[in-house]
Design a protein around this motif. Structure first.
Motif, PDB file in Angstrom:
ATOM      1  N   LEU A 179     -47.551  31.517 136.713  1.00 52.98           N
ATOM      2  CA  LEU A 179     -46.416  32.417 136.638  1.00 52.98           C
ATOM      3  C   LEU A 179     -46.750  33.674 135.848  1.00 52.98           C
ATOM      4  CD1 LEU A 179     -43.433  29.964 136.086  1.00 52.98           C
ATOM      5  CD2 LEU A 179     -43.963  31.302 138.141  1.00 52.98           C
ATOM      6  N   ASP A 180     -46.415  34.804 136.415  1.00 54.34           N
ATOM      7  CA  ASP A 180     -46.555  36.104 135.778  1.00 54.34           C
ATOM      8  C   ASP A 180     -45.148  36.565 135.369  1.00 54.34           C
ATOM      9  OD1 ASP A 180     -49.366  36.076 136.750  1.00 54.34           O
ATOM     10  OD2 ASP A 180     -48.387  36.294 138.697  1.00 54.34           O
ATOM     11  N   VAL A 181     -45.044  37.693 134.674  1.00 53.03           N
ATOM     12  CA  VAL A 181     -43.720  38.101 134.215  1.00 53.03           C
ATOM     13  C   VAL A 181     -43.539  39.621 134.292  1.00 53.03           C
ATOM     14  CG1 VAL A 181     -44.419  38.127 131.769  1.00 53.03           C
ATOM     15  CG2 VAL A 181     -41.994  37.886 132.368  1.00 53.03           C
ATOM     16  N   PHE A 182     -42.415  40.005 134.868  1.00 49.39           N
ATOM     17  CA  PHE A 182     -41.970  41.391 134.890  1.00 49.39           C
ATOM     18  C   PHE A 182     -41.022  41.586 133.713  1.00 49.39           C
ATOM     19  CE2 PHE A 182     -38.485  44.291 135.967  1.00 49.39           C
ATOM     20  CZ  PHE A 182     -39.152  45.444 136.368  1.00 49.39           C
ATOM     21  N   VAL A 183     -41.247  42.636 132.925  1.00 51.32           N
ATOM     22  CA  VAL A 183     -40.391  42.952 131.780  1.00 51.32           C
ATOM     23  C   VAL A 183     -39.727  44.294 132.042  1.00 51.32           C
ATOM     24  CG1 VAL A 183     -40.287  43.393 129.304  1.00 51.32           C
ATOM     25  CG2 VAL A 183     -41.825  41.623 130.193  1.00 51.32           C
ATOM     26  N   GLY A 184     -38.406  44.279 132.135  1.00 52.58           N
ATOM     27  CA  GLY A 184     -37.671  45.504 132.406  1.00 52.58           C
ATOM     28  C   GLY A 184     -37.407  46.296 131.143  1.00 52.58           C
ATOM     29  N   HIS A 185     -37.751  47.579 131.180  1.00 56.95           N
ATOM     30  CA  HIS A 185     -37.430  48.494 130.086  1.00 56.95           C
ATOM     31  C   HIS A 185     -36.249  49.359 130.511  1.00 56.95           C
ATOM     32  CE1 HIS A 185     -40.793  47.438 127.629  1.00 56.95           C
ATOM     33  NE2 HIS A 185     -41.695  47.846 128.490  1.00 56.95           N
ATOM     34  N   PRO A 215     -41.106  53.428 132.282  1.00 54.84           N
ATOM     35  CA  PRO A 215     -41.626  52.432 133.221  1.00 54.84           C
ATOM     36  C   PRO A 215     -41.494  51.011 132.679  1.00 54.84           C
ATOM     37  CG  PRO A 215     -43.210  54.210 132.874  1.00 54.84           C
ATOM     38  CD  PRO A 215     -42.157  54.360 131.823  1.00 54.84           C
ATOM     39  N   SER A 216     -41.175  50.076 133.570  1.00 57.50           N
ATOM     40  CA  SER A 216     -41.199  48.660 133.225  1.00 57.50           C
ATOM     41  C   SER A 216     -42.630  48.153 133.304  1.00 57.50           C
ATOM     42  CB  SER A 216     -40.270  47.878 134.154  1.00 57.50           C
ATOM     43  OG  SER A 216     -38.925  48.251 133.939  1.00 57.50           O
ATOM     44  N   ARG A 217     -42.812  46.879 132.946  1.00 56.88           N
ATOM     45  CA  ARG A 217     -44.168  46.335 132.857  1.00 56.88           C
ATOM     46  C   ARG A 217     -44.309  45.043 133.656  1.00 56.88           C
ATOM     47  NH1 ARG A 217     -44.790  47.048 126.278  1.00 56.88           N
ATOM     48  NH2 ARG A 217     -45.375  49.238 126.285  1.00 56.88           N
ATOM     49  N   LEU A 218     -45.501  44.810 134.147  1.00 51.38           N
ATOM     50  CA  LEU A 218     -45.852  43.555 134.800  1.00 51.38           C
ATOM     51  C   LEU A 218     -47.046  42.963 134.078  1.00 51.38           C
ATOM     52  CD1 LEU A 218     -45.359  41.601 137.183  1.00 51.38           C
ATOM     53  CD2 LEU A 218     -47.045  42.909 138.482  1.00 51.38           C
ATOM     54  N   PHE A 219     -46.925  41.686 133.701  1.00 45.50           N
ATOM     55  CA  PHE A 219     -47.991  40.985 132.995  1.00 45.50           C
ATOM     56  C   PHE A 219     -48.503  39.842 133.860  1.00 45.50           C
ATOM     57  CE2 PHE A 219     -45.421  42.913 129.675  1.00 45.50           C
ATOM     58  CZ  PHE A 219     -46.370  43.404 128.789  1.00 45.50           C
ATOM     59  N   HIS A 220     -49.815  39.795 134.023  1.00 49.22           N
ATOM     60  CA  HIS A 220     -50.471  38.763 134.828  1.00 49.22           C
ATOM     61  C   HIS A 220     -51.011  37.662 133.916  1.00 49.22           C
ATOM     62  CE1 HIS A 220     -53.942  37.030 137.148  1.00 49.22           C
ATOM     63  NE2 HIS A 220     -53.002  37.016 138.076  1.00 49.22           N
ATOM     64  N   GLN A 221     -50.639  36.421 134.228  1.00 47.25           N
ATOM     65  CA  GLN A 221     -51.109  35.301 133.405  1.00 47.25           C
ATOM     66  C   GLN A 221     -52.553  34.946 133.739  1.00 47.25           C
ATOM     67  OE1 GLN A 221     -49.963  30.754 131.946  1.00 47.25           O
ATOM     68  NE2 GLN A 221     -48.583  31.828 133.366  1.00 47.25           N
ATOM     69  N   GLN A 222     -53.380  34.897 132.694  1.00 50.27           N
ATOM     70  CA  GLN A 222     -54.782  34.568 132.845  1.00 50.27           C
ATOM     71  C   GLN A 222     -54.982  33.046 132.788  1.00 50.27           C
ATOM     72  OE1 GLN A 222     -56.911  37.497 133.256  1.00 50.27           O
ATOM     73  NE2 GLN A 222     -54.778  38.139 133.494  1.00 50.27           N
ATOM     74  N   PHE A 227     -51.730  36.820 128.649  1.00 44.04           N
ATOM     75  CA  PHE A 227     -51.236  37.713 129.693  1.00 44.04           C
ATOM     76  C   PHE A 227     -51.891  39.083 129.584  1.00 44.04           C
ATOM     77  CE2 PHE A 227     -48.167  34.404 129.431  1.00 44.04           C
ATOM     78  CZ  PHE A 227     -47.610  34.284 130.686  1.00 44.04           C
ATOM     79  N   LYS A 228     -52.184  39.652 130.756  1.00 46.83           N
ATOM     80  CA  LYS A 228     -52.804  40.972 130.843  1.00 46.83           C
ATOM     81  C   LYS A 228     -51.810  41.943 131.452  1.00 46.83           C
ATOM     82  CE  LYS A 228     -56.679  43.405 133.047  1.00 46.83           C
ATOM     83  NZ  LYS A 228     -57.835  43.262 133.969  1.00 46.83           N
ATOM     84  N   ASP A 229     -51.649  43.091 130.836  1.00 41.56           N
ATOM     85  CA  ASP A 229     -50.764  44.122 131.357  1.00 41.56           C
ATOM     86  C   ASP A 229     -51.390  44.760 132.593  1.00 41.56           C
ATOM     87  OD1 ASP A 229     -49.160  46.352 131.871  1.00 41.56           O
ATOM     88  OD2 ASP A 229     -48.784  46.742 129.751  1.00 41.56           O
ATOM     89  N   VAL A 230     -50.766  44.524 133.753  1.00 43.23           N
ATOM     90  CA  VAL A 230     -51.280  45.066 135.019  1.00 43.23           C
ATOM     91  C   VAL A 230     -50.282  46.056 135.615  1.00 43.23           C
ATOM     92  CG1 VAL A 230     -52.738  43.070 135.519  1.00 43.23           C
ATOM     93  CG2 VAL A 230     -50.342  43.082 136.285  1.00 43.23           C
ATOM     94  N   SER A 231     -49.472  46.662 134.763  1.00 43.32           N
ATOM     95  CA  SER A 231     -48.463  47.605 135.241  1.00 43.32           C
ATOM     96  C   SER A 231     -49.080  48.735 136.045  1.00 43.32           C
ATOM     97  CB  SER A 231     -47.685  48.180 134.057  1.00 43.32           C
ATOM     98  OG  SER A 231     -47.190  47.160 133.225  1.00 43.32           O
TER      99      SER A 231
END
Length: 552
Positions: A179-185, A215-222, A227-231
């Motif tokens: 699971l990855d996660v989108f974080v809304g700003h 901009p919002s952010r997308l984090f990819h689970q390693q 998590f790596k910021d892949v925005s």
């Protein structure tokens, strides 16, 4: 005269139509639930923007006893607010008898920052549900240790995401099983850039146009759980917005999860998942970015469902007063049409400001109904408007197959009252198969509503557990047949407003005593199809990927 007309309009809406549901939503008072907690929004004469935004609420089972618990988000220390006494978020354990116990401090999930929203998900697939709290400041990831306590692992996970954060949405966007996660700003904000917005000599909360998008952010689970910021590489970070709501969907049925994002005062985004870790923003091309006149609206809460049963996922957005809410019907080929007028949603919502929203089958007849929380963000709005109020009513809509009928007070006395509503979560708190409602109110105690059910329609409840697919089965497609009529839904993530729902799906069967069959298409990388014949009604089941269905 304006107030009189507004009152008559509200009365007509609340009365609803002639058909009465065979049940009601009963208000559960604090004396009965034993929940004494209330939200503190840090209200001040300065009218700092974050005061008007929260809070969210999560319905989840933190101790794996099969009963849904509650987590409420509170404000706290920040650059413009130092509370007179320490404030805390609140974890309430379900005592299985209609009451709840505050276990916040023992569990280690007190919070302490200026909390906004929350998501509950087993991000590390260890079998225990974790919590991710979005804050004005830096976010907090609480990892569930499985013994009734949580560890704050935010820094190690790389999910601090400083700023004015709103929604968090967990999904496996690249199909690797994690699971990855989108974080809304929301907007670019701090006390140092707070804008004074005056009506006469009185300060009011500013409309978001006063602030710059972010901009919002997308984090990819390693593989190691960090998590790596892949925005940037994903394309998400290329689009500054003012994000309040977001929900996963699959607009084209290709099995890749897309993301619909509601922005306040700027265009909404529809991030179309193209595979290979990239998203293309097609909001304007799909006609979900603006209203019919090409103007941006004040998008807040969102949801997705196939409300008209045509096999395509539709979209819903709560907007600001006088804007009408939007219900976007999926026409295919990545095109949508706003059906707010034809469905009755537009007229019924015209005077309200909407936040929490959820499609759910409250009467178990098989189609997707709708509930909305509302409340004007300005607590002083009545000083400058004769037609608007700070507190607004809950709205419950029954899906008639031709549109949505506003049920009104026939669904319970709670629908005759008004609230400073924000977050909303749906879940079965007493395990009777009927979805209950929890509303998080801004600056007040939460509202708990028990769905009393009724004997006319039957249901089946399902908890999905992935193995090759992500453990939460986010992105799975559930299909079922009753009397030869097929229905389906997508197990989504996010939606509503700042909140997290019961992870179980409750499927309406109408009067039938069983489902002819139940089918689950698991998301990538699995894509396995599990099918079960003749599933008996009125009980919960657990389906683990590739395993037999087990009755709970």
């Amino acid at each position: 005269m304006g107030k009189l007309l507004s009152g008559l309009f509200l009365l007509l809406l609340l009365k609803g139509g002639a058909s009465a549901p065979p049940f009601s939503f009963d208000t559960i008072p604090p004396a009965k639930s034993q929940i004494q907690w209330a939200h503190d929004n840090a209200r001040s004469p300065h009218k700092y923007l974050p005061e008007s935004i929260g809070p969210g609420v999560a319905i989840f089972d933190y101790n794996n006893d099969g009963w849904m618990d509650l987590y409420f988000v509170n404000s706290g220390v920040c650059d413009f607010f130092t509370p007179r006494k320490p404030l805390k978020n609140a974890l309430h354990r379900n005592n299985r008898d209609g009451t709840f116990s505050d276990v916040t401090e023992a569990a280690g999930v007190v919070g302490g920052q200026f909390g906004i929203g929350v998501s509950a998900v087993d991000y590390d697939a260890d079998g225990f549900t974790d919590l991710y709290v979005t804050n004005y400041g830096t976010n907090t990831l609480y990892r569930n240790r499985g013994d009734g306590t949580f560890d704050n692992v935010t820094k190690a996970a790389g999910l601090e995401a400083p700023g004015l954060n709103t929604i968090s949405v967990w999904f496996d966007y690249d199909g690797d099983g994690r699971l990855d996660v989108f974080v809304g700003h929301f907007v670019r904000y701090s006390k140092s850039i707070e804008k004074p917005c005056l009506e006469g000599n009185v300060r009011h909360y500013c409309y978001p146009l006063a602030y710059d998008p972010w901009p919002s952010r997308l984090f990819h689970q390693q593989p190691d759980g960090a998590f790596k910021d892949v925005s940037g590489s994903s394309g998400i970070g290329e689009h500054p917005g003012k994000t309040f709501g977001a929900v996963t969907t699959d607009i084209d049925g290709d099995g890749r999860l897309d993301l619909f994002v509601a922005n306040d005062s700027v265009a909404n985004f529809l991030f179309w998942n193209r595979g290979g870790g990239r998203f293309q923003e097609i909001g304007m091309l799909s006609e979900v970015a603006y209203n019919g006149d090409g103007a941006a609206r004040s998008g807040m809460g969102v949801d997705t469902a196939d409300y008209d049963g045509d096999g395509r996922l539709d979209l819903f957005v709560c907007n600001f007063n006088r804007e009408k809410f939007s219900i976007y019907r999926n026409l295919g080929d990545n095109l949508f049409s706003d059906e707010a007028g034809r469905t009755g949603i537009g007229m019924a919502t015209h005077m309200y400001s909407g936040w929490g929203v959820k499609f759910f089958d409250y009467d178990h007849d098989g189609d997707q109904d709708l509930i909305l929380t509302n409340g004007h963000p300005d607590d002083l709005i009545e000083q400058i408007s004769s037609t608007l109020t700070h507190k607004e009513p809950l709205l419950l809509f029954e899906n008639t197959g031709k549109g949505f009928h506003l049920v009104g007070v026939k669904a319970g006395e709670a629908f005759a009252r008004s609230y400073p509503g924000r977050g909303l979560a749906i879940g079965d708190l007493d395990n009777d198969g009927h979805s209950d409602v929890v509303v998080a109110n801004n600056g007040e105690a939460p509202l708990l509503l028990r769905n009393t059910g009724g004997a006319s329609n039957r249901w089946l409840g399902l908890r999905l557990v992935g193995s090759t697919a992500n453990r939460e089965a986010i992105g799975a497609t559930l299909s079922w047949s009753v009397g030869g009529i097929k229905r389906s839904l997508l197990k989504t993530s996010g939606g509503s407003y700042l909140s997290s729902h019961d992870p179980r799906e409750v499927l309406g069967l109408g009067p039938a005593e069983k489902a002819d069959w139940l089918e689950v298409r698991w998301p990538a990388p699995s894509q396995r199809i599990d099918r079960i014949e003749n599933v008996a009604a009125n009980r919960y089941y657990t389906l683990r990927e590739g395993k037999p269905l087990v009755a709970n």
